[in-house]
Write a protein that holds these residues in place. Structure first.
Motif, PDB file in Angstrom:
ATOM      1  N   GLN A   1       0.835  -1.202   0.000  1.00 40.65           N
ATOM      2  CA  GLN A   1       0.000   0.000   0.000  1.00 40.65           C
ATOM      3  C   GLN A   1       0.873   1.258   0.000  1.00 40.65           C
ATOM      4  O   GLN A   1       1.939   1.273   0.603  1.00 40.65           O
ATOM      5  N   VAL A   2       0.415   2.281  -0.691  1.00 42.82           N
ATOM      6  CA  VAL A   2       1.133   3.546  -0.705  1.00 42.82           C
ATOM      7  C   VAL A   2       0.324   4.569   0.080  1.00 42.82           C
ATOM      8  O   VAL A   2      -0.897   4.458   0.203  1.00 42.82           O
ATOM      9  N   SER A   3       1.000   5.550   0.616  1.00 47.31           N
ATOM     10  CA  SER A   3       0.311   6.609   1.355  1.00 47.31           C
ATOM     11  C   SER A   3      -0.340   7.572   0.367  1.00 47.31           C
ATOM     12  O   SER A   3      -0.104   7.518  -0.844  1.00 47.31           O
ATOM     13  N   TRP A   4      -1.165   8.478   0.916  1.00 43.56           N
ATOM     14  CA  TRP A   4      -1.811   9.492   0.066  1.00 43.56           C
ATOM     15  C   TRP A   4      -0.777  10.307  -0.690  1.00 43.56           C
ATOM     16  O   TRP A   4      -0.865  10.494  -1.899  1.00 43.56           O
ATOM     17  N   GLY A   5       0.221  10.806   0.013  1.00 47.29           N
ATOM     18  CA  GLY A   5       1.242  11.620  -0.630  1.00 47.29           C
ATOM     19  C   GLY A   5       2.009  10.856  -1.692  1.00 47.29           C
ATOM     20  O   GLY A   5       2.345  11.396  -2.745  1.00 47.29           O
ATOM     21  N   GLU A   6       2.300   9.580  -1.426  1.00 43.67           N
ATOM     22  CA  GLU A   6       3.011   8.754  -2.403  1.00 43.67           C
ATOM     23  C   GLU A   6       2.136   8.495  -3.633  1.00 43.67           C
ATOM     24  O   GLU A   6       2.646   8.462  -4.771  1.00 43.67           O
ATOM     25  N   ALA A   7       0.833   8.309  -3.419  1.00 47.12           N
ATOM     26  CA  ALA A   7      -0.077   8.107  -4.542  1.00 47.12           C
ATOM     27  C   ALA A   7      -0.094   9.332  -5.453  1.00 47.12           C
ATOM     28  O   ALA A   7      -0.090   9.211  -6.686  1.00 47.12           O
ATOM     29  N   MET A   8      -0.077  10.521  -4.843  1.00 44.20           N
ATOM     30  CA  MET A   8      -0.050  11.749  -5.643  1.00 44.20           C
ATOM     31  C   MET A   8       1.278  11.879  -6.388  1.00 44.20           C
ATOM     32  O   MET A   8       1.329  12.372  -7.521  1.00 44.20           O
ATOM     33  N   VAL A  11       1.030   9.899  -9.473  1.00 44.91           N
ATOM     34  CA  VAL A  11       0.246  10.600 -10.502  1.00 44.91           C
ATOM     35  C   VAL A  11       1.134  11.611 -11.227  1.00 44.91           C
ATOM     36  O   VAL A  11       1.066  11.755 -12.447  1.00 44.91           O
ATOM     37  N   VAL A  12       2.004  12.311 -10.467  1.00 43.22           N
ATOM     38  CA  VAL A  12       2.926  13.276 -11.080  1.00 43.22           C
ATOM     39  C   VAL A  12       3.903  12.562 -12.004  1.00 43.22           C
ATOM     40  O   VAL A  12       4.158  13.006 -13.132  1.00 43.22           O
ATOM     41  N   ILE A  13       4.465  11.439 -11.552  1.00 42.43           N
ATOM     42  CA  ILE A  13       5.396  10.662 -12.376  1.00 42.43           C
ATOM     43  C   ILE A  13       4.698  10.192 -13.646  1.00 42.43           C
ATOM     44  O   ILE A  13       5.256  10.265 -14.755  1.00 42.43           O
ATOM     45  N   ASN A  14       3.473   9.720 -13.490  1.00 41.41           N
ATOM     46  CA  ASN A  14       2.681   9.305 -14.646  1.00 41.41           C
ATOM     47  C   ASN A  14       2.540  10.455 -15.637  1.00 41.41           C
ATOM     48  O   ASN A  14       2.720  10.277 -16.851  1.00 41.41           O
ATOM     49  N   GLY A  15       2.240  11.651 -15.139  1.00 46.27           N
ATOM     50  CA  GLY A  15       2.088  12.809 -16.010  1.00 46.27           C
ATOM     51  C   GLY A  15       3.370  13.175 -16.737  1.00 46.27           C
ATOM     52  O   GLY A  15       3.350  13.507 -17.928  1.00 46.27           O
ATOM     53  N   LEU A  16       4.497  13.102 -16.039  1.00 45.72           N
ATOM     54  CA  LEU A  16       5.787  13.414 -16.662  1.00 45.72           C
ATOM     55  C   LEU A  16       6.104  12.437 -17.797  1.00 45.72           C
ATOM     56  O   LEU A  16       6.633  12.828 -18.846  1.00 45.72           O
ATOM     57  N   VAL A 206       0.534  17.452 -19.134  1.00 49.66           N
ATOM     58  CA  VAL A 206       0.798  18.485 -18.129  1.00 49.66           C
ATOM     59  C   VAL A 206      -0.344  18.519 -17.114  1.00 49.66           C
ATOM     60  O   VAL A 206      -0.125  18.719 -15.914  1.00 49.66           O
ATOM     61  N   GLY A 207      -1.558  18.291 -17.591  1.00 51.00           N
ATOM     62  CA  GLY A 207      -2.710  18.257 -16.701  1.00 51.00           C
ATOM     63  C   GLY A 207      -2.574  17.171 -15.641  1.00 51.00           C
ATOM     64  O   GLY A 207      -2.979  17.354 -14.489  1.00 51.00           O
ATOM     65  N   ALA A 208      -1.999  16.039 -16.038  1.00 51.04           N
ATOM     66  CA  ALA A 208      -1.781  14.955 -15.073  1.00 51.04           C
ATOM     67  C   ALA A 208      -0.779  15.383 -14.008  1.00 51.04           C
ATOM     68  O   ALA A 208      -0.957  15.087 -12.817  1.00 51.04           O
ATOM     69  N   VAL A 209       0.270  16.086 -14.424  1.00 48.52           N
ATOM     70  CA  VAL A 209       1.275  16.571 -13.479  1.00 48.52           C
ATOM     71  C   VAL A 209       0.645  17.565 -12.506  1.00 48.52           C
ATOM     72  O   VAL A 209       0.838  17.481 -11.284  1.00 48.52           O
ATOM     73  N   VAL A 210      -0.126  18.507 -13.045  1.00 47.40           N
ATOM     74  CA  VAL A 210      -0.779  19.512 -12.200  1.00 47.40           C
ATOM     75  C   VAL A 210      -1.784  18.850 -11.261  1.00 47.40           C
ATOM     76  O   VAL A 210      -1.894  19.209 -10.080  1.00 47.40           O
ATOM     77  N   GLY A 211      -2.503  17.860 -11.773  1.00 49.16           N
ATOM     78  CA  GLY A 211      -3.467  17.157 -10.949  1.00 49.16           C
ATOM     79  C   GLY A 211      -2.821  16.505  -9.744  1.00 49.16           C
ATOM     80  O   GLY A 211      -3.285  16.650  -8.606  1.00 49.16           O
ATOM     81  N   GLY A 212      -1.718  15.790  -9.986  1.00 48.15           N
ATOM     82  CA  GLY A 212      -1.003  15.176  -8.876  1.00 48.15           C
ATOM     83  C   GLY A 212      -0.400  16.205  -7.945  1.00 48.15           C
ATOM     84  O   GLY A 212      -0.416  16.043  -6.717  1.00 48.15           O
TER      85      GLY A 212
END
Length: 356
Positions: A1-8, A11-16, A206-212
């Motif tokens: 399991q990942v923490s909330w912050g790690e999950a975000m 999402v940022v890594i996914n966006g990059l 970029v939207g994915a990065v901003v979202g995370g």
């Protein structure tokens, strides 16, 4: 399991990664490799998908014990909320048939007024505005991301699988949504391509990065944008206005909830019906085309995933054309993407094998 912050952070890594794939042109290459029949099928599938979302949100169809779905509740659609959804849907349908400008918006306003009237006699939605309608938004979660992964709790293989799933879902959900919306807006050519596609793909990443970065889900393109297109939006100005209104809505959150969800669901069904018209442009006389198109269009709503529908269509297209002697007509990139979808669909056993 990942923490909330790690999950975000994931999402940022996914966006990059999405931005990198778009900037290098690889994302557009994959987009161009998709046969036009599948691009049209994606449009049809998204239409069925958003209509299905509307039906479920309105309670018109519901999961039932012992059966996948049932009509309304206990086979009945006499609940006030569902009847108001039907009334809004019919009002919108009549106005659209009469080619009235702003038909969907008028239907939503009419449905909301009807719901407010019905609410006087029997509760169907919360129309109360207790307290002030203006309040400062809670931005405490903005920037709450954590790249310091606990490797003892979350293994490297697990993170790779998490990122793979996010990228694959984000990549093809957005591609499918853009394909469907561009076709519905009349911006796509005969191959399903639309103007400035590379820029659009980069902005979506970029939207994915901003979202995370703001501790929310990936800020990607959503199928609900079809409601704006259904009203005539074409240039992007409607999106800018919508974005500004969303920013303002943060300060008047109680007011934004005045339109009941079952009323708004009618707009999704109306737009879904509009998107279904694209099926007329697909030649279904060849079974090599028919089955992939059918799987693409049906798997999306049945699994609640655009990516799943695209994957089923891609894999079946490659397999059928290969074993029917048309392997040379399958773009080499489609082979790679289909193999990637095989891994995507098999990620459960793979994760279990690595103890993820």
């Amino acid at each position: 399991q990942v923490s909330w912050g790690e999950a975000m952070a994931l999402v940022v890594i996914n966006g990059l990664i999405i931005v990198l794939l778009a900037a290098t042109g690889l994302r557009k290459l994959i987009f161009d490799a998709v046969p036009v029949q599948l691009k049209l099928a994606i449009t049809v599938g998204i239409g069925l998908f958003i209509a299905f979302i509307g039906f479920v949100n309105a309670g018109f169809v519901n999961p039932a014990e012992g059966t996948p779905l049932e009509l309304g509740v206990g086979g009945s659609i006499t609940s006030p909320a569902t009847l108001l959804f039907i009334a809004t849907l019919l009002i919108g349908g009549i106005l659209m048939a009469l080619r009235v400008k702003g038909a969907i918006l008028i239907a939503l306003v009419a449905g909301t007024i009807l719901a407010a009237i019905v609410n006087i006699f029997t509760p169907v939605a919360d129309f109360g505005l207790s307290g002030s309608i203006v309040a400062a938004p809670n931005l405490s979660l903005v920037g709450a991301i954590d790249f310091g992964f606990d490797w003892g709790r979350v293994g490297f293989v697990a993170l790779i699988m998490f990122v793979f799933t996010l990228v694959f879902t984000n990549f093809f959900d957005a591609m499918g949504t853009m394909t469907g919306l561009a076709r519905e807006a009349g911006l796509a050519d005969e191959r399903g391509n639309f103007p400035r596609i590379k820029s659009a793909l980069i902005v979506e990443g970029v939207g994915a990065v901003v979202g995370g970065g703001t501790s929310s889900s990936s800020a990607t393109v959503f199928v609900e944008s079809g409601s704006g297109i259904g009203e005539g939006a074409r240039t992007g100005l409607a999106n800018v206005v919508t974005g500004v209104l969303f920013l303002l809505a943060m300060f008047v959150t109680p007011v934004t909830g005045l339109v009941p969800g079952f009323v708004a669901a009618a707009a999704l069904v109306l737009v879904g019906a509009l998107m279904l018209t694209q099926i007329k442009n697909i030649d279904l006389s060849d079974f090599n085309v028919l089955l992939p198109v059918f799987l693409t269009a049906t798997v999306m709503p049945l699994t609640y995933s655009i990516a799943n529908g695209i994957g089923a269509g891609f894999i079946s297209w490659v397999v059928l054309n290969t074993f029917s002697g048309k392997a040379k007509q399958v773009h080499w990139l489609l082979w790679i993407v289909a193999a990637g979808f095989v891994l995507y669909f098999a990620r459960g056993p793979i994760e279990a094998a690595f103890g993820v």
